[in-house]
Scaffold this active site. Structure first.
Site, PDB file in Angstrom:
ATOM      1  N   SER A  33     -57.852  68.127   1.585  1.00 17.56           N
ATOM      2  CA  SER A  33     -56.409  67.879   1.730  1.00 17.56           C
ATOM      3  C   SER A  33     -55.640  68.224   0.454  1.00 17.56           C
ATOM      4  O   SER A  33     -54.518  68.710   0.513  1.00 17.56           O
ATOM      5  CB  SER A  33     -56.151  66.418   2.110  1.00 17.56           C
ATOM      6  OG  SER A  33     -56.707  65.549   1.142  1.00 17.56           O
ATOM      7  N   HIS A  34     -56.237  67.952  -0.714  1.00 18.26           N
ATOM      8  CA  HIS A  34     -55.587  68.207  -2.006  1.00 18.26           C
ATOM      9  C   HIS A  34     -56.526  69.040  -2.871  1.00 18.26           C
ATOM     10  O   HIS A  34     -57.727  68.774  -2.925  1.00 18.26           O
ATOM     11  CB  HIS A  34     -55.283  66.901  -2.745  1.00 18.26           C
ATOM     12  CG  HIS A  34     -54.321  66.008  -2.031  1.00 18.26           C
ATOM     13  ND1 HIS A  34     -54.608  65.417  -0.819  1.00 18.26           N
ATOM     14  CD2 HIS A  34     -53.072  65.585  -2.365  1.00 18.26           C
ATOM     15  CE1 HIS A  34     -53.574  64.683  -0.435  1.00 18.26           C
ATOM     16  NE2 HIS A  34     -52.634  64.767  -1.352  1.00 18.26           N
ATOM     17  N   ASN A  35     -55.962  70.023  -3.565  1.00 15.22           N
ATOM     18  CA  ASN A  35     -56.767  70.876  -4.441  1.00 15.22           C
ATOM     19  C   ASN A  35     -55.889  71.322  -5.613  1.00 15.22           C
ATOM     20  O   ASN A  35     -54.865  71.974  -5.408  1.00 15.22           O
ATOM     21  CB  ASN A  35     -57.288  72.088  -3.661  1.00 15.22           C
ATOM     22  CG  ASN A  35     -58.251  72.932  -4.472  1.00 15.22           C
ATOM     23  OD1 ASN A  35     -58.792  72.485  -5.485  1.00 15.22           O
ATOM     24  ND2 ASN A  35     -58.494  74.154  -4.031  1.00 15.22           N
TER      25      ASN A  35
END
Length: 334
Positions: free
Chosen positions: A92-94
């Site tokens: 979801s987050h990078n």
């Protein structure tokens, strides 16, 4: 628009109520007509201030296994590896962050697919990443971004209720699957979902309320584009805290408005920090000052600030879809 605009931004980041006409309730709180509120929210989305409004579900209570992962990547390969990581439906987050471990992402693995550690190992092998971390949550002190403060050092109360996982029914999984998209900006948004689920509006609201009571549904709220809302800096702040002090320190840090997430996580010989906090501010100096204040007040000498330098991905995971399984089959067959 001024004060009215600020009120709307503030109220939609909190919790949209589980009632038939939630925007009517919010409009009354702001002191405007419902139609005007909906048009303003639509404009905030169009102008790129609001990223999305949607139900926020707890991946752990949906049966997903999740962790924070860090890769140490050669700078010349960073974008290539980041693009590979982005392709994973469970990410979801990078972000690129200011540390030797420079690529940080959150990974959620659906139940009955594979062990999370095996997925990470295969991803690392595929991209020839030799050094990586798998950092799991031990204790949650705070989760939830609300960008409505002047200074990140402002204080607030935090709900610290702990929820126990119980498997979802097939009907509950379907409700999550249908409702997890963008929240309809209409007078009766839950009716839109109910039609797709072939149930009454009342029945759906009752079932969503039950999911919220169990902690599965955290809230329905807006998520902002931080930078466009004026919060241009964010850092993952990490501390090395003695085990017997971590509860007190975690709760203390969680009480700052500038902290959106605060966790105790597992450690590694390569990364000894065990308390993590995501901090947001209108400049890096605000964040540095808050981290220094916390460290001084709690006599913590070992800490670091990992500033975000690039956002590679920030999306909502599609729960109970077949996307992850297809991606994983491609990964193991490559």
């Amino acid at each position: 628009m001024g004060n009215e605009f600020d009120k709307i931004l503030k109220i939609i980041q909190k919790d949209i109520p589980l009632v038939k006409e939630p925007f009517s309730v919010l409009a009354q709180e702001v002191g405007i007509e419902e139609g005007k509120l909906l048009k303003t929210i639509e404009k905030l989305v169009e102008d790129g201030i609001v990223r999305h409004i949607a139900p926020i579900y707890d991946s752990r209570l949906l049966g997903y296994d999740s962790a924070l992962i860090a890769f140490k990547v050669d700078r010349q390969k960073l974008e290539e590896v980041a693009n590979f990581v982005n392709a994973c439906p469970g990410v979801s987050h990078n972000y690129e962050r200011t540390h030797d471990f420079n690529l940080w992402f959150t990974l959620a693995v659906p139940p009955e697919i594979s062990e999370l550690e095996d997925v990470v190992r295969l991803m690392a092998e595929r991209e020839r990443v030799k050094d990586y971390l798998v950092l799991r949550v031990v204790r949650l002190f705070k989760i939830g971004v609300k960008l409505d403060y002047e200074s990140p050092a402002e204080k607030e109360s935090v709900d610290t209720k702990v929820y126990t996982y119980t498997p979802l029914t097939e009907e509950e999984k379907r409700i999550v699957s249908i409702t997890q998209g963008s929240f309809p900006l209409v007078e009766r948004p839950f009716l839109e979902y109910a039609k797709r689920l072939r149930m009454s509006e009342e029945e759906l609201l009752e079932k969503l309320s039950a999911l919220k009571e169990r902690g599965v549904l955290r809230r329905i709220s807006a998520v902002l584009y931080h930078r466009r809302a004026g919060y241009v800096a964010n850092a993952m702040s990490v501390w090395e805290v003695p085990e017997d002090a971590i509860e007190e320190v975690g709760r203390y840090i969680a009480g700052f408005k500038g902290v959106s997430h605060c966790y105790q996580r597992t450690t590694s010989e390569k990364f000894r920090y065990n308390l993590f906090a995501m901090m947001h501010g209108k400049g890096q100096e605000e964040i540095k000052l808050l981290a220094e204040t916390i460290s001084r007040e709690k006599a913590l000498s070992k800490y670091a600030l990992l500033f975000s330098t690039r956002e590679f991905k920030k999306v909502r995971i599609k729960y109970f879809s077949e996307e992850f399984e297809r991606w994983f089959k491609e990964l193991i067959s490559a």
